[in-house]
Design a protein around this motif. Structure first.
Motif, mmCIF file in Angstrom:
data_model
loop_
_atom_site.group_PDB
_atom_site.id
_atom_site.type_symbol
_atom_site.label_atom_id
_atom_site.label_comp_id
_atom_site.label_asym_id
_atom_site.label_seq_id
_atom_site.Cartn_x
_atom_site.Cartn_y
_atom_site.Cartn_z
ATOM 1 N N THR A 1 50.052 39.622 50.305
ATOM 2 C CA THR A 1 51.049 40.271 49.452
ATOM 3 C C THR A 1 50.361 40.889 48.244
ATOM 4 O O THR A 1 50.634 42.043 47.878
ATOM 5 C CB THR A 1 52.134 39.264 49.016
ATOM 6 N N THR A 2 49.433 40.148 47.620
ATOM 7 C CA THR A 2 48.682 40.680 46.479
ATOM 8 C C THR A 2 47.946 41.955 46.876
ATOM 9 O O THR A 2 48.007 42.969 46.174
ATOM 10 C CB THR A 2 47.672 39.623 45.964
ATOM 11 N N GLN A 3 47.263 41.907 48.010
ATOM 12 C CA GLN A 3 46.490 43.057 48.475
ATOM 13 C C GLN A 3 47.394 44.251 48.768
ATOM 14 O O GLN A 3 47.134 45.369 48.312
ATOM 15 C CB GLN A 3 45.703 42.674 49.728
ATOM 16 N N ALA A 4 48.447 44.042 49.550
ATOM 17 C CA ALA A 4 49.338 45.133 49.930
ATOM 18 C C ALA A 4 50.029 45.737 48.708
ATOM 19 O O ALA A 4 50.163 46.959 48.602
ATOM 20 C CB ALA A 4 50.372 44.654 50.948
ATOM 21 N N CYS A 5 50.450 44.886 47.768
ATOM 22 C CA CYS A 5 51.119 45.392 46.570
ATOM 23 C C CYS A 5 50.150 46.156 45.668
ATOM 24 O O CYS A 5 50.547 47.107 44.986
ATOM 25 C CB CYS A 5 51.806 44.256 45.815
ATOM 26 N N ASP A 6 48.877 45.780 45.689
ATOM 27 C CA ASP A 6 47.867 46.523 44.947
ATOM 28 C C ASP A 6 47.728 47.929 45.538
ATOM 29 O O ASP A 6 47.679 48.929 44.803
ATOM 30 C CB ASP A 6 46.537 45.763 44.985
ATOM 31 N N PHE A 7 47.702 48.034 46.856
ATOM 32 C CA PHE A 7 47.681 49.366 47.483
ATOM 33 C C PHE A 7 48.972 50.116 47.161
ATOM 34 O O PHE A 7 48.938 51.310 46.869
ATOM 35 C CB PHE A 7 47.473 49.262 48.994
ATOM 36 N N ARG A 8 50.106 49.423 47.206
ATOM 37 C CA ARG A 8 51.394 50.058 46.861
ATOM 38 C C ARG A 8 51.356 50.632 45.453
ATOM 39 O O ARG A 8 51.739 51.774 45.221
ATOM 40 C CB ARG A 8 52.521 49.022 46.968
ATOM 41 N N ASP A 9 50.875 49.831 44.508
ATOM 42 C CA ASP A 9 50.873 50.246 43.108
ATOM 43 C C ASP A 9 49.899 51.384 42.837
ATOM 44 O O ASP A 9 50.027 52.072 41.819
ATOM 45 C CB ASP A 9 50.561 49.044 42.207
ATOM 46 N N ASN A 10 48.940 51.591 43.720
ATOM 47 C CA ASN A 10 47.956 52.658 43.563
ATOM 48 C C ASN A 10 48.169 53.803 44.555
ATOM 49 O O ASN A 10 47.398 54.758 44.564
ATOM 50 C CB ASN A 10 46.542 52.090 43.758
ATOM 51 N N GLU A 11 49.213 53.706 45.380
ATOM 52 C CA GLU A 11 49.375 54.677 46.452
ATOM 53 C C GLU A 11 49.559 56.102 45.933
ATOM 54 O O GLU A 11 48.980 57.037 46.486
ATOM 55 C CB GLU A 11 50.526 54.314 47.386
ATOM 56 N N ALA A 12 50.332 56.294 44.887
ATOM 57 C CA ALA A 12 50.568 57.655 44.385
ATOM 58 C C ALA A 12 49.257 58.330 43.988
ATOM 59 O O ALA A 12 49.014 59.494 44.344
ATOM 60 C CB ALA A 12 51.538 57.634 43.212
ATOM 61 N N PHE B 1 42.714 45.897 56.817
ATOM 62 C CA PHE B 1 43.082 44.794 57.698
ATOM 63 C C PHE B 1 43.383 43.579 56.832
ATOM 64 O O PHE B 1 42.601 43.252 55.930
ATOM 65 C CB PHE B 1 41.926 44.457 58.645
ATOM 66 N N TYR B 2 44.496 42.922 57.105
ATOM 67 C CA TYR B 2 44.881 41.737 56.349
ATOM 68 C C TYR B 2 45.301 40.648 57.327
ATOM 69 O O TYR B 2 45.798 40.925 58.409
ATOM 70 C CB TYR B 2 45.981 42.053 55.331
ATOM 71 N N PRO B 3 45.073 39.367 56.943
ATOM 72 C CA PRO B 3 45.318 38.267 57.889
ATOM 73 C C PRO B 3 46.766 38.047 58.306
ATOM 74 O O PRO B 3 47.041 37.876 59.496
ATOM 75 C CB PRO B 3 44.769 37.041 57.167
ATOM 76 N N GLN B 4 47.713 38.028 57.355
ATOM 77 C CA GLN B 4 49.086 37.688 57.751
ATOM 78 C C GLN B 4 50.088 38.194 56.728
ATOM 79 O O GLN B 4 49.972 37.909 55.538
ATOM 80 C CB GLN B 4 49.227 36.180 57.902
ATOM 81 N N ALA B 5 51.071 38.928 57.221
ATOM 82 C CA ALA B 5 52.128 39.465 56.366
ATOM 83 C C ALA B 5 52.855 38.345 55.621
ATOM 84 O O ALA B 5 53.048 37.253 56.154
ATOM 85 C CB ALA B 5 53.130 40.257 57.211
ATOM 86 N N MET B 6 53.213 38.647 54.414
ATOM 87 C CA MET B 6 54.049 37.799 53.562
ATOM 88 C C MET B 6 53.366 36.508 53.099
ATOM 89 O O MET B 6 54.047 35.581 52.677
ATOM 90 C CB MET B 6 55.405 37.528 54.209
#
Length: 159
Positions: free
Chosen positions: A51-62, A41-46
């Motif tokens: 962004t830091t949190q979502a991109c951290d998940f993106r970078d670790n998704e594989a 859960f994150y407070p607000q997109a963009m």
């Protein structure tokens, strides 16, 4: 500070949900049955922290996928904003829209928090791990946007 909602207990069934994703398609917890799910859960997109949190998940998704985890994000943003966030930052996972905060409340991800020295009510940046049996395995509340995935990976025994 107190939370405004009851928090689900580890070992209990995770609260069910059906929400629209960034494309307006519905995603239900039951659709993810049999998979390990990381629900954040994150407070607000963009915004910078989200962004830091979502991109951290993106970078670790594989590596999370390789370990059997499916990542899903939830905020109160409308599907159109979720779509713009996903496109802008090349986020490979679903971003769900909980505009009326029903799912936030069910997971205890809404309550009082300290924001720049003031106590406010809002989204508690939180992450949940749901097992393939639909039971809650881990719950992390008031997490930091930076370094959270590293901590999560350690807790899950992936590092």
């Amino acid at each position: 500070m107190t939370t405004l909602t009851q928090r689900p207990e580890i070992g209990q069934p995770a609260p069910a949900f059906t929400l629209p994703n960034q494309d307006g398609e519905t995603v239900s917890l039951r659709d993810l049955a049999g998979k390990r799910v990381i629900l954040f859960f994150y407070p607000q997109a963009m915004t910078p922290g989200c962004t830091t949190q979502a991109c951290d998940f993106r970078d670790n998704e594989a590596s999370l996928l390789a370990a059997g985890y499916t990542v899903v994000g939830i905020s109160r943003d409308a599907p159109e904003k979720q779509n713009a966030f996903r496109e802008r930052d090349a986020l490979p996972f679903d971003l769900l829209s909980d505009e009326d905060k029903t799912v936030h409340l069910a997971y205890g991800a809404w309550g009082e928090k300290n924001s720049y020295g003031k106590v406010v009510t809002g989204v508690l940046r939180s992450t949940f791990v749901i097992g393939p049996d639909g039971r809650l395995e881990h719950a992390f509340y008031n997490v930091k946007a930076t370094g959270h995935v590293t901590m999560l990976r350690k807790k899950l025994g992936l590092d």
